[in-house]
Scaffold this active site. Structure first.
Site, PDB file in Angstrom:
ATOM      1  N   ASP A 108       0.814  -1.207   0.000  1.00 23.95           N
ATOM      2  CA  ASP A 108       0.000   0.000   0.000  1.00 23.95           C
ATOM      3  C   ASP A 108       0.852   1.263   0.000  1.00 23.95           C
ATOM      4  OD1 ASP A 108      -2.024   1.847   0.375  1.00 23.95           O
ATOM      5  OD2 ASP A 108      -2.165   1.475   2.531  1.00 23.95           O
ATOM      6  N   ASP A 295      -2.119   5.948  -5.186  1.00 18.42           N
ATOM      7  CA  ASP A 295      -2.390   5.085  -4.034  1.00 18.42           C
ATOM      8  C   ASP A 295      -2.793   3.682  -4.463  1.00 18.42           C
ATOM      9  OD1 ASP A 295      -3.069   3.961  -1.638  1.00 18.42           O
ATOM     10  OD2 ASP A 295      -4.607   5.407  -1.106  1.00 18.42           O
TER      11      ASP A 295
END
Length: 514
Positions: A108, A295
């Site tokens: 992430d 992201d």
């Protein structure tokens, strides 16, 4: 975040990609993490519905990090609560300890900590359905014991720090601090296919300021170059899900050259972004600049409600009917129009008509409380805080239409239509699967180049045949200046464009994925 509207939130739990193949190519010095796919599971949408309705959890997460609900005076506070794990898609296998204990984690770029469930987690049901780290079975374990807690938009974990070796592919990072999670409350972690999370953001957003794994990869000389890259395979017919490459880029993953933009604020991989285009026509909202974040932990594409509503209207997405928006349009629409035609400054229109105050840099709510008639308990002369936001959105919409030489009647009708299309907070909006071919492209200006997404790329299809549901890949998030306007370019965008995260040159690069 932003104004919370009452809505019927469409149930959706986006698919997970399970990483099961880990390999490296010693001949080029790159370390590759292969991705595989798990098919969309419509049954998991029930879990998403329960989580996405929990608006109070989001508000609590903002308070947790002293982030005010209106986000206007957040200063340098890190927006940890932006994460939405219900939308995270990509999972990978790592190992911790000696001998190695295996875990499935999210890779992430929107966070910076590594955490996995602890064997000492005894009171959270989620821990019993996932792999647990057992410190007593590792010869390289080092005790730390510092407490840690992370609150995300749709869940929270807490526990304590420990130190051990962490293996990612063939890379072994020594003396890595990570969190042993002893509490994982909430449905999200119970339903999740991942055990934990490996953050690839900057140390500035690391809880406890723990050094991220990829920092130690660089510091310990384990990778060729101080960068990593994502290739996400969006072809639903292929089993291979993509690849994360540590230490460089694989030329087979992209076409042409990357467009690089500098990282403007360390924390998230944040950069400046220009205007957003719908069907090739500029919206004008980001003409003076917006911020964006690449992201990998978010599958959707999030942006300011003003523009997301314009997109929803253009693609026919069913969202929320905002009574506040429609009230402002009805009562003040013509006045706003007249002021714009008189060439009033758009950023001062709402303060001129009394719905906002203007502090010299931005509009803020007048904060006028409702006047209540105590004799009958009814409100009169009400001016809600939301009126300022609704007015500012109407100004942007009208200005956009005036620049396209639309008639006044058409513009007022258009604003009313947009009010009907306001997106569901914390949720998604549905579209007609049969209309994909007639939907416009949506494009983003980055580094002076236009990056286009087609309907097949920004619409998510769940199920097959007459039971199939098509979901808009756009959702709303409102971060005002100075931290915004902000866009989160998640997997929908990164799937179309191969992404390079280059810490050596402090830049992010995008090229057409191969």
């Amino acid at each position: 975040m932003g104004t919370i509207f009452k809505a019927v939130v469409l149930p959706l739990f986006l698919s997970s990609l399970l990483l099961s193949l880990v390999s490296s190519a010693p001949n080029d010095g790159l370390f590759r993490i292969g991705l595989k796919k798990v098919k969309l599971d419509p049954n998991n949408r029930v879990a998403a519905q329960l989580e996405s309705k929990n608006v109070e959890a989001l508000r609590a997460s903002m308070r947790k990090y002293h982030l005010p609900a209106n986000l206007e005076d957040s200063g340098d506070i890190d927006i940890v609560s932006l994460k939405n794990y219900m939308d995270a898609q990509y999972y990978g296998e790592i190992a911790i300890g000696t001998p190695p204990q295996t875990f499935t984690v999210i890779f992430d770029t929107g966070s910076a900590n590594l955490w996995v469930p602890s064997s000492k987690c005894r009171f959270s049901v989620a821990c019993y359905f996932h792999a647990n780290y057992k410190s007593g079975k590792s010869s390289t374990y080092k005790k730390n014991g510092t407490s840690a807690s992370i609150q995300y938009g749709t869940g929270a974990i807490s526990g304590f720090y420990s130190n051990d070796n962490v293996q990612v592919g063939d890379i072994v990072v020594e003396n890595q601090d990570f969190i042993e999670a002893t509490s994982e409350p909430g449905l999200i972690f119970l339903a999740a296919k991942f055990d934990g999370l490996l953050g690839l953001g900057f140390q500035e957003i690391s809880v406890g300021k723990a050094v991220p794994v990829w920092y130690n990869m660089i510091e310990q000389g384990l990778i060729k170059e101080p960068l990593f890259s994502f290739w996400l395979n969006r072809n639903a017919q292929e089993e291979e899900g993509g690849e994360i490459v540590f230490g460089g880029v694989d030329p087979n993953h992209f076409k042409g050259k990357h467009t690089y933009v500098p990282v403007t604020k360390k924390g998230y991989w944040q950069f400046d972004m220009g205007d957003v285009l719908i069907g090739g026509k500029p919206t004008g909202y980001c003409s003076r600049g917006c911020f964006a974040i690449a992201d990998s932990g978010t599958s959707l594409l999030a942006g300011p409600t003003t523009v997301i509503t314009m997109i929803n209207q253009a693609i026919g997405a069913e969202g929320v009917v905002s009574q506040e928006c429609k009230a402002v349009a009805q009562q003040y629409g013509q006045t706003i129009m007249n002021l714009l035609l008189a060439e009033a400054r758009p950023d001062k229109v709402c303060s001129q008509i009394g719905l906002c105050t203007f502090d010299g840099t931005r509009s803020v709510s007048m904060g006028i409380e409702s006047v209540v008639d105590k004799s009958n308990g009814k409100s009169s002369g009400i001016l809600h805080d939301a009126s300022c936001s609704a007015c500012e959105m109407a100004v942007v919409w009208m200005k956009n239409q005036l620049e396209q030489n639309q008639t006044q009647d058409r513009i007022l009708n258009y604003v009313n239509e947009l009010c009907e299309r306001m997106p569901s907070p914390m949720g998604q909006s549905a579209v007609d699967c049969g209309r994909l071919s007639s939907m416009p492209s949506v494009s983003f200006t980055i580094g002076g180049k236009v990056f286009k997404l087609t309907p097949n790329e920004y619409i998510l299809k769940v199920g097959e045949g007459p039971q199939a549901q098509c979901i808009s890949g756009f959702t709303n998030i409102d971060i005002p200046p100075p931290r915004g306007p902000l866009w989160i370019l998640g997997d929908i965008f990164m799937g179309r464009y191969h992404t390079v995260f280059d810490s050596g040159n402090m830049r992010v690069g995008f090229a057409e994925a191969a």
